[in-house]
Design an enzyme around this catalytic site. Structure first.
Site, PDB file in Angstrom:
ATOM      1  N   ASP A  84       0.806  -1.220   0.000  1.00  0.00           N
ATOM      2  CA  ASP A  84       0.000   0.000   0.000  1.00  0.00           C
ATOM      3  C   ASP A  84       0.841   1.273   0.000  1.00  0.00           C
ATOM      4  O   ASP A  84       1.920   1.329   0.597  1.00  0.00           O
ATOM      5  CB  ASP A  84      -0.894  -0.010   1.246  1.00  0.00           C
ATOM      6  CG  ASP A  84      -2.058   0.949   1.163  1.00  0.00           C
ATOM      7  OD1 ASP A  84      -2.603   1.113   0.057  1.00  0.00           O
ATOM      8  OD2 ASP A  84      -2.431   1.509   2.208  1.00  0.00           O
ATOM      9  N   HIS A  85       0.329   2.316  -0.678  1.00  0.00           N
ATOM     10  CA  HIS A  85       0.915   3.659  -0.686  1.00  0.00           C
ATOM     11  C   HIS A  85       2.402   3.642  -1.038  1.00  0.00           C
ATOM     12  O   HIS A  85       3.236   4.197  -0.316  1.00  0.00           O
ATOM     13  CB  HIS A  85       0.694   4.353   0.657  1.00  0.00           C
ATOM     14  CG  HIS A  85      -0.672   4.957   0.784  1.00  0.00           C
ATOM     15  ND1 HIS A  85      -1.064   6.090   0.100  1.00  0.00           N
ATOM     16  CD2 HIS A  85      -1.752   4.558   1.502  1.00  0.00           C
ATOM     17  CE1 HIS A  85      -2.321   6.378   0.407  1.00  0.00           C
ATOM     18  NE2 HIS A  85      -2.762   5.455   1.249  1.00  0.00           N
ATOM     19  N   HIS A 183      -6.932  10.096   6.139  1.00  0.00           N
ATOM     20  CA  HIS A 183      -6.157   9.105   6.882  1.00  0.00           C
ATOM     21  C   HIS A 183      -5.986   9.526   8.348  1.00  0.00           C
ATOM     22  O   HIS A 183      -6.030  10.708   8.681  1.00  0.00           O
ATOM     23  CB  HIS A 183      -4.759   8.951   6.273  1.00  0.00           C
ATOM     24  CG  HIS A 183      -4.749   8.356   4.905  1.00  0.00           C
ATOM     25  ND1 HIS A 183      -4.514   9.098   3.777  1.00  0.00           N
ATOM     26  CD2 HIS A 183      -4.936   7.080   4.475  1.00  0.00           C
ATOM     27  CE1 HIS A 183      -4.545   8.305   2.703  1.00  0.00           C
ATOM     28  NE2 HIS A 183      -4.806   7.087   3.112  1.00  0.00           N
ATOM     29  N   HIS A 211      -9.990   5.304   1.016  1.00  0.00           N
ATOM     30  CA  HIS A 211      -8.948   5.353   2.039  1.00  0.00           C
ATOM     31  C   HIS A 211      -9.471   6.166   3.223  1.00  0.00           C
ATOM     32  O   HIS A 211     -10.398   6.958   3.098  1.00  0.00           O
ATOM     33  CB  HIS A 211      -7.685   6.004   1.476  1.00  0.00           C
ATOM     34  CG  HIS A 211      -6.941   5.142   0.514  1.00  0.00           C
ATOM     35  ND1 HIS A 211      -5.568   5.060   0.508  1.00  0.00           N
ATOM     36  CD2 HIS A 211      -7.355   4.313  -0.471  1.00  0.00           C
ATOM     37  CE1 HIS A 211      -5.167   4.230  -0.452  1.00  0.00           C
ATOM     38  NE2 HIS A 211      -6.255   3.772  -1.065  1.00  0.00           N
ATOM     39  N   SER A 214     -11.400   4.496   8.639  1.00  0.00           N
ATOM     40  CA  SER A 214     -11.532   4.451  10.101  1.00  0.00           C
ATOM     41  C   SER A 214     -12.284   5.650  10.647  1.00  0.00           C
ATOM     42  O   SER A 214     -12.896   5.569  11.717  1.00  0.00           O
ATOM     43  CB  SER A 214     -10.141   4.381  10.752  1.00  0.00           C
ATOM     44  OG  SER A 214      -9.477   3.199  10.416  1.00  0.00           O
ATOM     45  N   ASN A 233     -10.409   0.653   2.888  1.00  0.00           N
ATOM     46  CA  ASN A 233      -9.147   0.551   3.631  1.00  0.00           C
ATOM     47  C   ASN A 233      -9.335   0.957   5.086  1.00  0.00           C
ATOM     48  O   ASN A 233      -9.863   2.031   5.374  1.00  0.00           O
ATOM     49  CB  ASN A 233      -8.088   1.457   3.001  1.00  0.00           C
ATOM     50  CG  ASN A 233      -7.518   0.898   1.715  1.00  0.00           C
ATOM     51  OD1 ASN A 233      -8.098   0.021   1.089  1.00  0.00           O
ATOM     52  ND2 ASN A 233      -6.370   1.425   1.319  1.00  0.00           N
ATOM     53  N   VAL A 234      -8.850   0.101   5.998  1.00  0.00           N
ATOM     54  CA  VAL A 234      -8.977   0.348   7.437  1.00  0.00           C
ATOM     55  C   VAL A 234      -7.604   0.157   8.081  1.00  0.00           C
ATOM     56  O   VAL A 234      -7.013  -0.924   7.984  1.00  0.00           O
ATOM     57  CB  VAL A 234      -9.990  -0.627   8.082  1.00  0.00           C
ATOM     58  CG1 VAL A 234     -10.089  -0.373   9.579  1.00  0.00           C
ATOM     59  CG2 VAL A 234     -11.360  -0.495   7.422  1.00  0.00           C
ATOM     60  N   THR A 236      -6.230   2.886  10.969  1.00  0.00           N
ATOM     61  CA  THR A 236      -6.198   3.536  12.274  1.00  0.00           C
ATOM     62  C   THR A 236      -7.127   2.867  13.281  1.00  0.00           C
ATOM     63  O   THR A 236      -6.816   2.819  14.480  1.00  0.00           O
ATOM     64  CB  THR A 236      -6.555   5.026  12.130  1.00  0.00           C
ATOM     65  OG1 THR A 236      -5.600   5.639  11.252  1.00  0.00           O
ATOM     66  CG2 THR A 236      -6.507   5.742  13.463  1.00  0.00           C
TER      67      THR A 236
END
Length: 283
Positions: A84-85, A183, A211, A214, A233-234, A236
């Protein structure tokens, strides 16, 4: 069971109108919690390792990738491995040998034309090796300790027409879009632009990725998936569960053996994973 690919999990969710969750792995306990949570929810999941997590492990992808893959293969749940990223070309080139089926190539901070070129080059390279490639257009923000971004500031959100051109020019397999999340949010107060999600779904032929999930309330996540978001995407939320459990365990019983408080941390993350997978619905 053998690893499945991110591409097949996302394609299935896209076809069936549900979501598939991708959880960030930092430690072995993260990987174990994701696998156990997926088994409990009887749902597939994606275990993703970010470039930041690789940096935390001394810049060495191999050990954390091998451990995560081993946990995934020992699970009875369908699990995939995603990088990722990624901004480092060397890390991109390391993905395939380490067993990753997919990479999120992040050129989102570059000017649009440079983003297109860098992403298209990565897509060509990745597709030659069977990698599924995700990219980002817009500013999700909150990554790498940067200050929180106003997710609704002018120019922050992804433009549908630009997104359609971007996908056509780069050949990406999925697109992470900026629609109101950020994020590293520790409160679930993000407000998604659902009209924009619908417009992006109509404009873009590939699955959409959210993204910063959370920080999004449960009802908003359900609505986002119904509106066209596929990969959620999870990260945090797992770290919050982990840290809270460790603090509570050490306050109750201070000690030097890490196993009791890491057990509590893993249990808390497992509960979080199961919640998100159940939230997104069977797929």
């Amino acid at each position: 069971m053998p690893l499945v690919t991110t591409g097949e999990l996302v394609a299935r969710a896209h076809a069936e109108g549900c979501g598939v969750a991708a959880f960030n792995v930092i430690t072995l306990e993260h990987a174990e919690a994701i696998a156990l949570g997926a088994e409990r929810a009887q749902a597939p999941a994606i275990l993703q390792i970010s470039q930041n997590a690789v940096a935390f492990h001394g810049g060495r992808l191999g050990p954390i990738a091998a451990a995560t893959a081993a946990v995934a293969r020992a699970s009875s749940a369908p699990l995939a491995l995603h990088l990722d990223h990624v901004t480092d070309p060397e890390l991109l080139r390391a993905a395939h040998p380490e067993g990753f089926s997919s990479v999120m190539v992040d050129a989102s901070k570059l000017p649009y034309a440079e983003n297109v070129k860098a992403t298209a080059d990565a897509v060509r390279w990745g597709h030659e090796r069977g990698l599924w490639i995700e990219a980002e257009l817009g500013e999700v923000g909150g990554k790498s300790g940067e200050p929180p971004l106003d997710a609704h500031a002018p120019g922050a959100r992804t433009d549908p027409a630009e997104a359609a051109a971007y996908v056509a020019d780069t050949g990406v397999d999925a697109l992470a879009v900026a629609v109101g999340s950020s994020h590293a949010m520790t409160t679930r107060t993000a407000s998604l632009d659902h009209d924009l999600i619908h417009a992006l779904r109509a404009a873009v032929p590939v699955p959409l990725v959210l993204h910063g999930s959370s920080g999004v309330p449960d009802t908003d996540l359900r609505t986002a998936v119904a509106g066209g978001v596929v990969k959620v995407n999870v990260g945090t939320a797992l770290n919050s569960a982990y840290t809270s459990a460790v603090r509570t365990a050490l306050a109750e019983a201070p000690g030097v053996d890490p196993r009791p408080y890491l057990t509590r941390a893993r249990q808390a993350m497992t509960t979080t994973v199961t919640h998100y997978l159940s939230l997104l619905g069977p797929c």
